[in-house]
Design an enzyme around this catalytic site. Sequence first.
Site, PDB file in Angstrom:
ATOM      1  N   ARG A 220       0.872  -1.175   0.000  1.00  0.00           N
ATOM      2  CA  ARG A 220       0.000   0.000   0.000  1.00  0.00           C
ATOM      3  C   ARG A 220       0.908   1.224   0.000  1.00  0.00           C
ATOM      4  O   ARG A 220       1.925   1.259   0.709  1.00  0.00           O
ATOM      5  CB  ARG A 220      -0.876   0.037   1.259  1.00  0.00           C
ATOM      6  CG  ARG A 220      -2.012  -0.951   1.261  1.00  0.00           C
ATOM      7  CD  ARG A 220      -3.084  -0.614   0.218  1.00  0.00           C
ATOM      8  NE  ARG A 220      -4.223  -1.513   0.283  1.00  0.00           N
ATOM      9  CZ  ARG A 220      -4.404  -2.575  -0.514  1.00  0.00           C
ATOM     10  NH1 ARG A 220      -3.515  -2.864  -1.452  1.00  0.00           N
ATOM     11  NH2 ARG A 220      -5.479  -3.335  -0.389  1.00  0.00           N
ATOM     12  N   GLU A 249      -4.112   7.011  -4.590  1.00  0.00           N
ATOM     13  CA  GLU A 249      -4.388   6.458  -5.929  1.00  0.00           C
ATOM     14  C   GLU A 249      -5.673   7.051  -6.489  1.00  0.00           C
ATOM     15  O   GLU A 249      -6.607   7.290  -5.730  1.00  0.00           O
ATOM     16  CB  GLU A 249      -4.487   4.933  -5.845  1.00  0.00           C
ATOM     17  CG  GLU A 249      -3.134   4.335  -5.466  1.00  0.00           C
ATOM     18  CD  GLU A 249      -3.156   2.828  -5.307  1.00  0.00           C
ATOM     19  OE1 GLU A 249      -4.193   2.212  -5.593  1.00  0.00           O
ATOM     20  OE2 GLU A 249      -2.131   2.292  -4.900  1.00  0.00           O
ATOM     21  N   HIS A 267      -1.093  -0.191  -9.845  1.00  0.00           N
ATOM     22  CA  HIS A 267      -1.723  -1.061  -8.846  1.00  0.00           C
ATOM     23  C   HIS A 267      -2.383  -2.269  -9.526  1.00  0.00           C
ATOM     24  O   HIS A 267      -3.591  -2.465  -9.417  1.00  0.00           O
ATOM     25  CB  HIS A 267      -2.757  -0.300  -8.000  1.00  0.00           C
ATOM     26  CG  HIS A 267      -3.176  -1.068  -6.766  1.00  0.00           C
ATOM     27  ND1 HIS A 267      -3.672  -0.464  -5.643  1.00  0.00           N
ATOM     28  CD2 HIS A 267      -3.179  -2.398  -6.495  1.00  0.00           C
ATOM     29  CE1 HIS A 267      -3.956  -1.388  -4.720  1.00  0.00           C
ATOM     30  NE2 HIS A 267      -3.676  -2.572  -5.239  1.00  0.00           N
TER      31      HIS A 267
END
Length: 301
Positions: A220, A249, A267
């Site tokens: 993360r 994000e 991601h």
Amino acid sequence: MLQVCPLPPRLEQALARHEPVRLFERPDFLTTDGDSVVAAVTSSRYGVSAAQLELMPGLGAIVHFGAGYEETDVDLARSRGVAVSNTPDVLSDCVADLAVGGLLDVVRRLSAADRFVRAGGWDFPLTTRVHGKRVGILGLGSIGRTIARRLEGFDMKISYHSRHEVSGVAYSYAPSAEALAEEVDVLVVATSGGAGTRGLVSDRVLAALGPDGYLVNIARGTVVDEPALVSALVEGRLAGAALDVYAEEPTVPEALLGLDNVVLFPHNGSGTRETRVAMADLAYQNLERFLTEGTLVTPVG
Ligand code: 8YV
């Protein structure tokens, strides 16, 4: 049944059997009919907020599509008798593949070399070798262990730091993230996200990794102090980074876009057809088990 956010088509098709209320299309639903909801399906990215939880007094289960569940306050959910599931393990191999790909890419400068050739270049600067290097895995859960197993094949010396020492592994344990960074050439971040790991890879940890050190993050963005990481990269206090995740994000810090020693992924560690099918199916199995038997297949914690 409540569907909190958009989900992959395969999962949405399965959920359709239960006539879900799609919260993102009916944002007022919880204020009027929240007490009718017994199960909520969401993703790692959205979770179920504390405010939403308050509005669903009859809720029995929160089913996550994804391994992470840090957007949901699991302790609060538990205190209200709400069970929580995620989709662990089924994505570990693909996330680990991407981590190893990022590591090889940033250390051997694969993407940079590709750009170089496309621009007409040929005499590419020497890079540094991968095999024999020391790698530290931050977080030795299912994903961390899968990454470590792969890196054994590259003859890397593996150590790790986790909240607890893991029994039955041959890797050496470092007592803190900083101690781990101090002793390795490459630090791979594979911890869970959330409040417990926020900023764990701090300025000091990056300094311990040093100007010859590389960072790989497939966990993360919040685990890393992102402004500190950007400064370290821009100022040459870190050799390079391979990043699949970011603090906010889908925003990627502008300063990283121009750096040749940084590899950026959107991601998509779990982003293969096979793994997304497995994740969708496991999420659905959790919902079905809850609705028929009142239990979950893969409860968290
Ligand atoms: C997904 C993830 O891309 O599983 C997780 O926790 O971060 C990824 O696999 C995504 O979050 C699914 O919502």
